[in-house]
Design a protein around this motif. Structure first.
Motif, PDB file in Angstrom:
ATOM      1  N   MET A   1       0.848  -1.195   0.000  1.00 33.43           N
ATOM      2  CA  MET A   1       0.000   0.000   0.000  1.00 33.43           C
ATOM      3  C   MET A   1       0.878   1.236   0.000  1.00 33.43           C
ATOM      4  O   MET A   1       2.048   1.193   0.339  1.00 33.43           O
ATOM      5  CB  MET A   1      -0.898   0.014   1.234  1.00 33.43           C
ATOM      6  CG  MET A   1      -0.145   0.157   2.541  1.00 33.43           C
ATOM      7  SD  MET A   1      -1.262   0.115   3.955  1.00 33.43           S
ATOM      8  CE  MET A   1      -0.057   0.068   5.266  1.00 33.43           C
ATOM      9  N   ALA A   2       0.333   2.361  -0.362  1.00 29.37           N
ATOM     10  CA  ALA A   2       1.089   3.603  -0.319  1.00 29.37           C
ATOM     11  C   ALA A   2       1.260   4.009   1.125  1.00 29.37           C
ATOM     12  O   ALA A   2       0.307   4.086   1.878  1.00 29.37           O
ATOM     13  CB  ALA A   2       0.351   4.694  -1.088  1.00 29.37           C
ATOM     14  N   ILE A 233       1.735   4.108  -7.902  1.00 29.12           N
ATOM     15  CA  ILE A 233       1.305   3.549  -9.177  1.00 29.12           C
ATOM     16  C   ILE A 233       1.067   2.047  -9.047  1.00 29.12           C
ATOM     17  O   ILE A 233       0.078   1.503  -9.548  1.00 29.12           O
ATOM     18  CB  ILE A 233       2.354   3.852 -10.269  1.00 29.12           C
ATOM     19  CG1 ILE A 233       2.471   5.366 -10.482  1.00 29.12           C
ATOM     20  CG2 ILE A 233       1.994   3.150 -11.579  1.00 29.12           C
ATOM     21  CD1 ILE A 233       3.665   5.773 -11.326  1.00 29.12           C
ATOM     22  N   ARG A 234       1.976   1.364  -8.366  1.00 26.83           N
ATOM     23  CA  ARG A 234       1.854  -0.088  -8.202  1.00 26.83           C
ATOM     24  C   ARG A 234       0.632  -0.485  -7.382  1.00 26.83           C
ATOM     25  O   ARG A 234      -0.027  -1.489  -7.661  1.00 26.83           O
ATOM     26  CB  ARG A 234       3.117  -0.617  -7.525  1.00 26.83           C
ATOM     27  CG  ARG A 234       3.137  -2.122  -7.272  1.00 26.83           C
ATOM     28  CD  ARG A 234       4.232  -2.481  -6.287  1.00 26.83           C
ATOM     29  NE  ARG A 234       4.007  -1.840  -4.984  1.00 26.83           N
ATOM     30  CZ  ARG A 234       4.929  -1.773  -4.022  1.00 26.83           C
ATOM     31  NH1 ARG A 234       6.129  -2.296  -4.217  1.00 26.83           N
ATOM     32  NH2 ARG A 234       4.647  -1.173  -2.875  1.00 26.83           N
ATOM     33  N   ILE A 314      10.019  -1.990 -11.235  1.00 29.46           N
ATOM     34  CA  ILE A 314       8.594  -2.169 -10.943  1.00 29.46           C
ATOM     35  C   ILE A 314       7.750  -1.465 -12.000  1.00 29.46           C
ATOM     36  O   ILE A 314       6.695  -1.964 -12.418  1.00 29.46           O
ATOM     37  CB  ILE A 314       8.257  -1.638  -9.535  1.00 29.46           C
ATOM     38  CG1 ILE A 314       8.960  -2.500  -8.471  1.00 29.46           C
ATOM     39  CG2 ILE A 314       6.749  -1.619  -9.289  1.00 29.46           C
ATOM     40  CD1 ILE A 314       8.827  -1.962  -7.068  1.00 29.46           C
ATOM     41  N   LEU A 315       8.212  -0.313 -12.450  1.00 31.44           N
ATOM     42  CA  LEU A 315       7.497   0.431 -13.488  1.00 31.44           C
ATOM     43  C   LEU A 315       7.456  -0.364 -14.791  1.00 31.44           C
ATOM     44  O   LEU A 315       6.445  -0.348 -15.513  1.00 31.44           O
ATOM     45  CB  LEU A 315       8.160   1.791 -13.711  1.00 31.44           C
ATOM     46  CG  LEU A 315       8.203   2.729 -12.497  1.00 31.44           C
ATOM     47  CD1 LEU A 315       9.017   3.975 -12.811  1.00 31.44           C
ATOM     48  CD2 LEU A 315       6.787   3.112 -12.062  1.00 31.44           C
ATOM     49  N   LYS A 328      -3.517  -6.844 -10.843  1.00 26.24           N
ATOM     50  CA  LYS A 328      -2.217  -7.475 -11.018  1.00 26.24           C
ATOM     51  C   LYS A 328      -1.158  -6.715 -10.218  1.00 26.24           C
ATOM     52  O   LYS A 328      -0.935  -5.527 -10.456  1.00 26.24           O
ATOM     53  CB  LYS A 328      -1.816  -7.507 -12.499  1.00 26.24           C
ATOM     54  CG  LYS A 328      -2.671  -8.423 -13.358  1.00 26.24           C
ATOM     55  CD  LYS A 328      -2.148  -8.454 -14.787  1.00 26.24           C
ATOM     56  CE  LYS A 328      -2.973  -9.393 -15.658  1.00 26.24           C
ATOM     57  NZ  LYS A 328      -2.453  -9.430 -17.047  1.00 26.24           N
ATOM     58  N   LYS A 329      -0.527  -7.390  -9.281  1.00 28.98           N
ATOM     59  CA  LYS A 329       0.529  -6.779  -8.479  1.00 28.98           C
ATOM     60  C   LYS A 329       1.836  -6.850  -9.259  1.00 28.98           C
ATOM     61  O   LYS A 329       2.201  -7.914  -9.763  1.00 28.98           O
ATOM     62  CB  LYS A 329       0.677  -7.528  -7.148  1.00 28.98           C
ATOM     63  CG  LYS A 329       1.632  -6.871  -6.175  1.00 28.98           C
ATOM     64  CD  LYS A 329       0.972  -5.733  -5.432  1.00 28.98           C
ATOM     65  CE  LYS A 329       1.838  -5.251  -4.280  1.00 28.98           C
ATOM     66  NZ  LYS A 329       1.183  -4.221  -3.481  1.00 28.98           N
ATOM     67  N   ALA A 330       2.523  -5.736  -9.375  1.00 26.50           N
ATOM     68  CA  ALA A 330       3.767  -5.684 -10.144  1.00 26.50           C
ATOM     69  C   ALA A 330       4.933  -6.157  -9.283  1.00 26.50           C
ATOM     70  O   ALA A 330       5.408  -5.431  -8.403  1.00 26.50           O
ATOM     71  CB  ALA A 330       4.017  -4.260 -10.638  1.00 26.50           C
TER      72      ALA A 330
END
Length: 356
Positions: A1-2, A233-234, A314-315, A328-330
């Protein structure tokens, strides 16, 4: 989470309003000033540079170790911090393993405090946390700086701050929406940019560096901003499920994306275009961060390069997932992570991001 909520920022003996964010191209301008209050308007970049230089000077000073003096307990405290870091920040943890033992442990202790604070205000029980509880948590941090740790995790941080120039101030950020990127930048500054600044005294600036201290600290700040933007973003899908949107509202509106579409996890063409712009911005901050790595002490360059390259990947994964960051988790696979280490080492040796 952020990550979010309450953060203690590291500046010597005085509060500091964060520096205005750098602009990267006209498209990223929002036209909304970052500094709004009368007191803040009196602030200037010159003041930032002045404080940064003072903090850098502190690195040369030794403060007495008033924290935990039982080395067995202290070693256990640091090991516990390492275990938490390994569990919750696998990519970051891999980078710390390349650091010297002293620096590695210090970074673990800093990470764990930030992680615990994040859980306090942004975790499952955050709705039950009262201002009084935050005051108690702040008092606990004061005790850490005074060498009076409450538990093993506190002991590790208390020992760390007795050896490195870290001082704190509090900011409460309990927002779940951000009107524009200026507001989001401010959030990223306190949540992650300050961790970058906090790490500079631990990593050390090379004695042969001809760069100004302000340049090195600005690069460290940019790395923190880049990492947090990547997190945001993720974790769009995860944050949505908790009723949070860490994206600029004005940019969403300009892209024609409603909150309903976000909460439904709609990966439309306009969402993909919007995400491309968000990723482009994050990469710009990574580019800015690269400028300072070569100025660090030699032993710190490889781990910092590794962390930067690993997190930046990750990007790439988000793009490979066709911008579906709702379901979808990066994740960057282990093979790809380990394959990045030689590249990071090469850049550390050559002292440039243009190695390959």
């Amino acid at each position: 989470m952020a990550a979010g909520g309450v953060v203690w920022v590291t500046f010597p003996k005085q509060n500091l309003i964060p520096p205005p964010r750098k602009r990267f191209g006209r498209k990223l301008r929002t036209g909304v000033p970052l500094i709004s209050s009368t007191a803040e308007r009196a602030y200037s970049e010159e003041k930032v540079h002045e404080v940064v230089l003072k903090q850098a000077a502190w690195v040369k000073q030794q403060r007495p170790n008033e924290g935990c003096k039982d080395w067995d307990l202290l070693n256990e405290a640091y090991e516990r911090c390492g275990e938490v870091c390994a569990e919750y920040a696998k990519t970051f943890y891999l980078g710390t393993l390349l650091m010297t033992p002293e620096r590695r442990r210090a970074i673990w202790a800093i990470y764990v405090w930030c992680r615990r604070t994040d859980e306090l205000v942004d975790g499952p029980n955050a709705s039950h946390i009262t201002p009084r509880a935050l005051d108690t948590w702040e008092k606990r941090l004061d005790n850490i700086f005074q060498g009076r740790p409450y538990d093993l995790f506190d002991a590790a941080l208390s020992h760390t701050v007795s050896n490195y120039p870290l001082e704190g101030m509090r900011l409460d950020l309990l927002k779940t929406r951000y009107n524009n990127f200026d507001e989001l930048y401010l959030y990223c500054y306190y949540v992650a940019g300050t961790v970058g600044l906090m790490s500079v005294p631990v990593m050390g600036i090379a004695s042969e560096s001809k760069a100004s201290n302000e340049t090195v600290y600005s690069a460290a700040l940019a790395l923190g901003i880049a990492n947090q933007l990547t997190n945001i973003i993720r974790d769009v899908g995860e944050d949505c499920r908790r009723g949070r949107i860490y994206l600029p509202q004005d940019e969403l509106a300009s892209a024609g994306i409603s909150e309903d579409e976000i909460f439904r996890g709609l990966v439309s063409n306009k969402w993909k275009i919007f995400m491309k712009n968000q990723i482009k911005r994050a990469r710009m901050y990574f580019d800015e961060a690269e400028k300072g790595v070569a100025e660090l002490e030699e032993a710190s360059r490889w781990p910092v390069w590794a962390s930067l390259l690993l997190y930046r990947q990750i990007l790439d994964v988000i793009e490979e997932n066709d911008y579906n960051n709702f379901t979808k988790k990066a994740y960057v696979g282990k093979a790809k992570k380990f394959a990045s280490l030689p590249l990071a080492y090469g850049r550390a040796i050559m002292g440039t991001s243009k190695f390959f």
